[in-house]
Design a protein around this motif. Structure first.
Motif, PDB file in Angstrom:
ATOM      1  N   PRO A  57       0.820  -1.214   0.000  1.00 31.94           N
ATOM      2  CA  PRO A  57       0.000   0.000   0.000  1.00 31.94           C
ATOM      3  C   PRO A  57       0.853   1.263   0.000  1.00 31.94           C
ATOM      4  O   PRO A  57       0.404   2.319  -0.448  1.00 31.94           O
ATOM      5  N   ASP A  58       2.087   1.155   0.488  1.00 37.72           N
ATOM      6  CA  ASP A  58       3.002   2.293   0.553  1.00 37.72           C
ATOM      7  C   ASP A  58       4.422   1.731   0.584  1.00 37.72           C
ATOM      8  O   ASP A  58       4.632   0.573   0.919  1.00 37.72           O
ATOM      9  N   ALA A  59       5.388   2.555   0.259  1.00 35.92           N
ATOM     10  CA  ALA A  59       6.783   2.107   0.231  1.00 35.92           C
ATOM     11  C   ALA A  59       7.328   1.909   1.635  1.00 35.92           C
ATOM     12  O   ALA A  59       6.939   2.597   2.581  1.00 35.92           O
ATOM     13  N   VAL A  60       8.234   0.950   1.746  1.00 40.13           N
ATOM     14  CA  VAL A  60       8.951   0.735   3.001  1.00 40.13           C
ATOM     15  C   VAL A  60      10.344   0.197   2.662  1.00 40.13           C
ATOM     16  O   VAL A  60      10.501  -0.597   1.748  1.00 40.13           O
ATOM     17  N   LEU A  61      11.339   0.682   3.389  1.00 39.33           N
ATOM     18  CA  LEU A  61      12.709   0.200   3.239  1.00 39.33           C
ATOM     19  C   LEU A  61      13.007  -0.711   4.426  1.00 39.33           C
ATOM     20  O   LEU A  61      12.918  -0.288   5.574  1.00 39.33           O
ATOM     21  N   LEU A  62      13.328  -1.959   4.120  1.00 36.67           N
ATOM     22  CA  LEU A  62      13.682  -2.920   5.159  1.00 36.67           C
ATOM     23  C   LEU A  62      15.171  -3.201   5.092  1.00 36.67           C
ATOM     24  O   LEU A  62      15.678  -3.632   4.060  1.00 36.67           O
ATOM     25  N   LYS A  63      15.860  -2.954   6.192  1.00 36.26           N
ATOM     26  CA  LYS A  63      17.279  -3.274   6.285  1.00 36.26           C
ATOM     27  C   LYS A  63      17.425  -4.668   6.863  1.00 36.26           C
ATOM     28  O   LYS A  63      16.475  -5.224   7.420  1.00 36.26           O
TER      29      LYS A  63
END
Length: 170
Positions: free
Chosen positions: A56-62
């Motif tokens: 639904p929206d961007a997310v950055l996963l480290k």
């Protein structure tokens, strides 16, 4: 093939409350736009077993990070069927992206839960290398596969679900 289910969006109010937990304080007009842009899951090809769910929206996963993604989606499933949720294979292969419960199980009665049957996906980037994974808005990140199941001859369950995760084993 049998047609046994129908995807729908949860209500805006349900999604907005979940989104605030996902991203934190956000302008309600922004949440409305994100909600309006949610795509229902779909298969990529006629031979695909899995229905892709979209971010639904961007997310950055480290590496080592976890996020609970509210998909904004619910599904009405015929009795005798279940929806199993898996990570997209490419994301698992490249980033060891995995569901924290290994496989999501969406039962037919989950649709009627207090949370509207809202499907959430808790995912972790378990990369062995220092790799980040950017899950862009609208990108496919998990896939759901419908499977038929059976019950035992002596099954006599009468309990009715009224909750979300873990609600059937209080």
């Amino acid at each position: 093939m049998q047609k046994i289910a129908k995807f729908e969006k949860v209500s805006f109010e349900n999604f907005a409350a979940a989104y605030l937990m996902f991203k934190g304080p956000t302008n309600i007009e922004i949440i409305r736009k994100i909600y309006d842009d949610i795509s229902l899951p779909k298969r990529a090809t006629t031979g695909s077993a899995g229905y892709d769910f979209f971010m639904p929206d961007a997310v950055l996963l480290k590496k080592g990070e976890t996020v609970l993604v509210p998909t904004g989606i619910r599904v009405k499933i015929n009795d005798g069927w279940v929806l199993k949720i898996y990570p997209r294979s490419g994301l698992g292969f490249k980033f060891r992206l995995q569901l924290d419960n290994t496989v999501g199980i969406i039962d037919s009665d989950y649709y009627y839960s207090d949370n509207e049957g809202h499907i959430y996906c808790k995912i972790t980037c378990d990369a062995k290398e220092e790799k980040d994974v950017l899950l862009k808005k609208g990108s496919a990140f998990v896939q759901g596969i419908f499977l038929e199941y059976g019950i035992t001859f002596d099954d006599n369950v009468t309990e009715i679900r009224n909750g979300g995760f873990g609600s059937t084993n209080k």
